[in-house]
Design an enzyme around this catalytic site. Structure first.
Site, PDB file in Angstrom:
ATOM      1  N   SER A  38       1.226  -3.150   9.714  1.00 46.99           N
ATOM      2  CA  SER A  38       1.701  -3.811   8.538  1.00 46.99           C
ATOM      3  C   SER A  38       1.259  -5.166   8.144  1.00 46.99           C
ATOM      4  CB  SER A  38       3.155  -3.514   8.547  1.00 46.99           C
ATOM      5  OG  SER A  38       3.859  -4.245   9.603  1.00 46.99           O
ATOM      6  N   ARG A  39       1.843  -5.859   7.331  1.00 50.19           N
ATOM      7  CA  ARG A  39       1.431  -7.176   7.167  1.00 50.19           C
ATOM      8  C   ARG A  39       2.316  -8.340   7.538  1.00 50.19           C
ATOM      9  NH1 ARG A  39       1.650  -6.873   0.653  1.00 50.19           N
ATOM     10  NH2 ARG A  39       3.642  -5.984   1.690  1.00 50.19           N
ATOM     11  N   GLU A  41       4.593 -10.369   9.901  1.00 46.23           N
ATOM     12  CA  GLU A  41       4.818 -10.428  11.169  1.00 46.23           C
ATOM     13  C   GLU A  41       6.384 -10.540  11.334  1.00 46.23           C
ATOM     14  OE1 GLU A  41       3.370 -14.169  12.677  1.00 46.23           O
ATOM     15  OE2 GLU A  41       3.965 -15.336  10.874  1.00 46.23           O
ATOM     16  N   VAL A  66      -3.652  -2.771   4.322  1.00 41.07           N
ATOM     17  CA  VAL A  66      -4.411  -1.562   3.808  1.00 41.07           C
ATOM     18  C   VAL A  66      -5.452  -2.001   2.997  1.00 41.07           C
ATOM     19  CG1 VAL A  66      -2.831   0.015   4.571  1.00 41.07           C
ATOM     20  CG2 VAL A  66      -2.702  -0.799   2.116  1.00 41.07           C
ATOM     21  N   LYS A 131       7.434  10.861  -8.124  1.00 44.36           N
ATOM     22  CA  LYS A 131       6.957  10.068  -9.242  1.00 44.36           C
ATOM     23  C   LYS A 131       5.581  10.353  -9.431  1.00 44.36           C
ATOM     24  CE  LYS A 131      10.810   7.195  -8.853  1.00 44.36           C
ATOM     25  NZ  LYS A 131      11.630   7.786  -8.000  1.00 44.36           N
ATOM     26  N   TYR A 139       3.365   3.029 -10.858  1.00 44.74           N
ATOM     27  CA  TYR A 139       3.952   3.419  -9.305  1.00 44.74           C
ATOM     28  C   TYR A 139       3.330   4.895  -8.941  1.00 44.74           C
ATOM     29  CZ  TYR A 139       6.260   5.069  -5.140  1.00 44.74           C
ATOM     30  OH  TYR A 139       6.672   5.852  -3.941  1.00 44.74           O
ATOM     31  N   ASN A 171      14.076  10.746  -3.683  1.00 45.33           N
ATOM     32  CA  ASN A 171      14.472   9.685  -3.247  1.00 45.33           C
ATOM     33  C   ASN A 171      14.921   9.980  -1.863  1.00 45.33           C
ATOM     34  OD1 ASN A 171      14.323   9.066  -5.650  1.00 45.33           O
ATOM     35  ND2 ASN A 171      16.293   8.299  -5.896  1.00 45.33           N
ATOM     36  N   GLY A 174      19.429   6.122   1.392  1.00 44.51           N
ATOM     37  CA  GLY A 174      19.452   4.898   1.960  1.00 44.51           C
ATOM     38  C   GLY A 174      18.370   4.139   2.367  1.00 44.51           C
ATOM     39  N   GLU A 257      11.136   5.000 -16.001  1.00 47.98           N
ATOM     40  CA  GLU A 257      11.928   5.875 -15.363  1.00 47.98           C
ATOM     41  C   GLU A 257      12.020   7.267 -16.188  1.00 47.98           C
ATOM     42  OE1 GLU A 257      15.583   4.163 -12.663  1.00 47.98           O
ATOM     43  OE2 GLU A 257      15.607   4.173 -14.787  1.00 47.98           O
TER      44      GLU A 257
HETATM   45  N1  LIG Z   1      11.698   5.609  -0.008  1.00 46.52           N
HETATM   46  C1  LIG Z   1      11.759   6.576  -0.896  1.00 46.52           C
HETATM   47  O1  LIG Z   1      12.814   6.896  -1.459  1.00 46.52           O
HETATM   48  C2  LIG Z   1      10.379   7.416  -0.933  1.00 46.52           C
HETATM   49  C3  LIG Z   1      10.329   8.439  -1.546  1.00 46.52           C
HETATM   50  C4  LIG Z   1       9.198   9.227  -1.938  1.00 46.52           C
HETATM   51  C5  LIG Z   1       8.087   8.397  -1.359  1.00 46.52           C
HETATM   52  N2  LIG Z   1       8.170   7.478  -0.567  1.00 46.52           N
HETATM   53  C6  LIG Z   1       6.826   6.959   0.077  1.00 46.52           C
HETATM   54  O2  LIG Z   1       6.900   6.969   1.325  1.00 46.52           O
HETATM   55  C7  LIG Z   1       6.193   5.932   1.898  1.00 46.52           C
HETATM   56  C8  LIG Z   1       7.111   4.918   2.648  1.00 46.52           C
HETATM   57  O3  LIG Z   1       8.157   4.342   1.858  1.00 46.52           O
HETATM   58  P1  LIG Z   1       9.187   3.554   2.629  1.00 46.52           P
HETATM   59  O4  LIG Z   1      10.707   3.911   1.878  1.00 46.52           O
HETATM   60  O5  LIG Z   1       9.303   3.630   4.126  1.00 46.52           O
HETATM   61  O6  LIG Z   1       8.835   2.099   2.200  1.00 46.52           O
HETATM   62  P2  LIG Z   1       9.276   0.717   2.512  1.00 46.52           P
HETATM   63  O7  LIG Z   1      10.412   0.754   3.416  1.00 46.52           O
HETATM   64  O8  LIG Z   1       9.239  -0.254   1.497  1.00 46.52           O
HETATM   65  O9  LIG Z   1       7.990   0.285   3.666  1.00 46.52           O
HETATM   66  C9  LIG Z   1       6.572   0.034   3.223  1.00 46.52           C
HETATM   67  C10 LIG Z   1       5.893  -0.433   4.551  1.00 46.52           C
HETATM   68  O10 LIG Z   1       4.734  -0.579   4.042  1.00 46.52           O
HETATM   69  C11 LIG Z   1       4.066  -1.802   4.756  1.00 46.52           C
HETATM   70  N3  LIG Z   1       3.251  -2.468   3.350  1.00 46.52           N
HETATM   71  C12 LIG Z   1       3.404  -2.571   2.162  1.00 46.52           C
HETATM   72  N4  LIG Z   1       2.241  -3.023   1.655  1.00 46.52           N
HETATM   73  C13 LIG Z   1       1.099  -3.059   2.716  1.00 46.52           C
HETATM   74  C14 LIG Z   1      -0.008  -3.331   2.837  1.00 46.52           C
HETATM   75  N5  LIG Z   1      -0.788  -3.807   1.803  1.00 46.52           N
HETATM   76  N6  LIG Z   1      -0.847  -3.191   3.867  1.00 46.52           N
HETATM   77  C15 LIG Z   1      -0.029  -2.675   4.998  1.00 46.52           C
HETATM   78  N7  LIG Z   1       1.319  -2.392   4.942  1.00 46.52           N
HETATM   79  C16 LIG Z   1       1.901  -2.716   3.893  1.00 46.52           C
HETATM   80  C17 LIG Z   1       5.262  -2.815   4.628  1.00 46.52           C
HETATM   81  O11 LIG Z   1       5.156  -3.791   5.461  1.00 46.52           O
HETATM   82  P3  LIG Z   1       4.711  -5.234   5.173  1.00 46.52           P
HETATM   83  O12 LIG Z   1       5.406  -5.718   3.903  1.00 46.52           O
HETATM   84  O13 LIG Z   1       5.229  -5.974   6.266  1.00 46.52           O
HETATM   85  O14 LIG Z   1       3.269  -4.998   4.927  1.00 46.52           O
HETATM   86  C18 LIG Z   1       6.376  -1.508   5.209  1.00 46.52           C
HETATM   87  O15 LIG Z   1       6.086  -1.460   6.447  1.00 46.52           O
HETATM   88  C19 LIG Z   1       5.820   5.197   0.683  1.00 46.52           C
HETATM   89  O16 LIG Z   1       4.329   5.639   0.692  1.00 46.52           O
HETATM   90  C20 LIG Z   1       6.341   5.570  -0.362  1.00 46.52           C
HETATM   91  O17 LIG Z   1       5.607   5.621  -1.813  1.00 46.52           O
HETATM   92  C21 LIG Z   1       9.352   6.824  -0.312  1.00 46.52           C
END
Ligand SMILES: NC(=O)c1ccc[n+]([C@@H]2O[C@H](COP(=O)([O-])OP(=O)(O)OC[C@H]3O[C@@H](n4cnc5c(N)ncnc54)[C@H](OP(=O)(O)O)[C@@H]3O)[C@@H](O)[C@H]2O)c1
Length: 336
Positions: A38-39, A41, A66, A131, A139, A171, A174, A257
């Site tokens: 991830s980005r 630190e 990425v 979505k 998105y 969703n 939490g 939405e």
């Molecule tokens: N949460 C939900 O309700 C939900 C529902 C359906 C699907 N999803 C999908 O599930 C996945 C994970 O979601 P999450 O809820 O865990 O998201 P999150 O908590 O926002 O975490 C996103 C992660 O991606 C990293 N990141 C963001 N931009 C990046 C980049 N350009 N290069 C490298 N790392 C990057 C962030 O760290 P840094 O910012 O430090 O890079 C963080 O580690 C996503 O693909 C999301 O679309 C989530």
């Protein structure tokens, strides 16, 4: 299956990445290497405190974006499995900064694919979202493009046995920026903003998301979009479960939405199969035999025109069940 394997999670410091990390280290301590990419630190520094090196010698932290293909090619060296969870995921932020969202969610997906192909990675699971199904916001559109890239990547693998698959769900209870922590925080103000009183959403716990990803990692043949069968909730029931004393202020639906989310549209139904706990949308032309796949997983074609929509779901959370889930999965100190 993970013993002596190296696994890399893009977005490993996010909600899902951290839950996957905890699950993998607990259940597969014989893993060779678990790389978090991830980005930021700071987030990596904090996560490293939870996993000190003397107790968790398998875990590595790798700063990388990425969007940066060369960095991914270096990071993926010696990696067997990749879980691609990094994304920009906030609908309004993506609407306002579309080119940034395209760079991370679409170009990032293609970079992950190229880095996997360059490094003989064996299996790749990419995260999608409801979505991405008939998207109306950027998105969702970028995640649909990402899904298409991962499904089609199975066609450019050449002689490599690599398998790319996708997991799509709704969703996550939490997770960072989601409605439950938002309402818990707003409760003290006495008023909860409700976008639309008819709004419904699919609901999955973080552990449910982890289970789905692990299922895809172990079982995918390549090209599947896996969709778990999960309940829906009404947004007004979430508000009632968290703060029955609060007034509701209807603020109107936000740009991009939907009132109800979809995971499978009638147009997808022609390629959708019921696998028991999950549905899967298959590529129009998979590069394996459909009959063998259906036999292996006891898959049955859904009816033509079938739709999986949070508003017409047959399974629902209630105010009471939501309270129990919030206590179990979001905040153990939660009281009404
Ligand atoms: N949460 C939900 O309700 C939900 C529902 C359906 C699907 N999803 C999908 O599930 C996945 C994970 O979601 P999450 O809820 O865990 O998201 P999150 O908590 O926002 O975490 C996103 C992660 O991606 C990293 N990141 C963001 N931009 C990046 C980049 N350009 N290069 C490298 N790392 C990057 C962030 O760290 P840094 O910012 O430090 O890079 C963080 O580690 C996503 O693909 C999301 O679309 C989530």
């Amino acid at each position: 299956m993970l013993n002596n394997k190296s696994i890399l999670i893009t977005g490993g410091t996010g909600s899902l990445g951290k839950a996957l990390t905890a699950h993998i280290l607990k259940n597969y301590p014989e893993i060779k290497r678990l790389v978090i990419l991830s980005r930021d630190e700071q987030k990596q520094f904090q996560m490293a405190q939870e996993y000190p090196n003397h107790l968790y010698p398998q875990i590595r932290f790798f700063i990388g974006d990425v969007r940066d293909r060369e960095r991914l090619i270096r990071a993926f060296q010696g990696v067997d499995y990749v879980i691609h969870a990094a994304a920009m995921k906030h609908v309004p932020i993506a609407e306002y900064n579309p080119d940034e969202c395209v760079k991370t969610n679409i170009h990032g997906a293609q970079n992950v694919i190229e880095a996997c192909l360059a490094n003989n990675v064996e299996r790749v699971v990419a995260l999608s979202t409801d979505k991405a199904c008939a998207p109306i916001n950027l998105y969702g559109a970028t995640k649909l493009a990402s899904d298409k890239l991962f499904v089609a990547a199975n066609n450019i693998r050449g002689a490599s046995p690599i398998r790319f698959s996708v997991v799509r769900y709704g969703n996550v209870m939490g997770s960072n920026g989601s409605v439950i922590p938002f309402f818990i925080n707003k409760k003290k103000e006495g008023v909860l903003p409700i976008t639309d009183e008819n709004m419904t959403r699919f609901n999955i716990s973080l552990q449910g998301g982890v289970d789905m990803v692990m299922h895809a990692l172990f079982n995918a043949w390549g090209g599947e979009i896996f969709i778990p069968k999960i309940p829906s909730y009404r947004i007004t029931d979430i508000a009632e479960a968290i703060a029955p004393e609060c007034e509701h202020k209807v603020i109107g639906i936000r740009p991009g939405e939907k009132v109800h989310e979809e995971m499978i549209t009638p147009s997808d139904s022609f390629y959708t199969y019921d696998l028991g706990k999950y549905y899967t949308i298959l590529p129009a032309v998979p590069n394996w035999k459909l009959d063998d796949f259906l036999k292996e997983f006891d898959g049955k074609k859904v009816a033509d025109g079938f739709a999986y929509n949070s508003g017409t779901n047959t399974e629902w959370e209630t105010v009471e069940s939501l309270r129990t889930l919030i206590k179990e999965h979001v905040d153990s100190t939660f009281e009404v």
